[in-house]
Design an enzyme around this catalytic site. Sequence first.
Site: not given
Ligand code: GRF
Length: 215
Positions: A14, A90, A109, A141, A145
């Site tokens: 992402n 995380m 998410h 917040d 999630d």
């Molecule tokens: C994605 O599925 C995102 O929705 C979740 O964690 C994953 C992260 O993937 N929060 P990346 O590290 O962006 O490849």
Amino acid sequence: MLKIGVLASGRGSNFQAIIDAVENKKLKASVEILITDNLSAFAIERAKKHNIKHIFINLKDFATKDEFFKRIANEMKSCGVELVILAGFMRIVRKPLIDAFPHRIMNIHPALLPSFPGLHGQKQALDYGVKISGCTVHFVDEGMDTGPVIIQAAVPVLPGDTEDTLSERILVFEHKIYPEAVMLFSEGRLEIKGNIVRIKDHPQVSSNIVNPPNR
Ligand code: GRF
């Protein structure tokens, strides 16, 4: 131009989607810094490749989680960051960071919130037996999630799906809607009232629900 700071713990696909949107000039923004809490996060390689400042902040160096998040907030501020993007980060973000960036932290998410928050949203959806899942970009917040929903994409769950196949199908849409949400923010088009985010002058975005059958 909007200054973005990214927090990631792992793969960073992402993060890459945001980098690509910036480089393709779809997103008028600059990525000022990547902060990771994991030295082996592949996101770091992506930052190196694109000459983005990257730092590792180790939770173990801090007496409390609040101090860890205060440090993150300070680093972001010192880079002039205006919007913080969580990209596979995380940890649950705590008050010192949230207060430093009110309604200026986004997360993605891999489920249609408020369904299936927390870890393994895709597996939760599969195990529950829903027929449509998807992904959600929301403001962050102090909850896990929770926080106002910005945009969502619906993705079908298909017979025979595994956690991997469903995750892959959802990920394609994550990479689409995350830059889109950041773009809307950068254009000042997100209006937040309570828990509701209104998108100014924008039709329903990211709706990829399959067309109804021909009659
Ligand atoms: C994605 O599925 C995102 O929705 C979740 O964690 C994953 C992260 O993937 N929060 P990346 O590290 O962006 O490849």
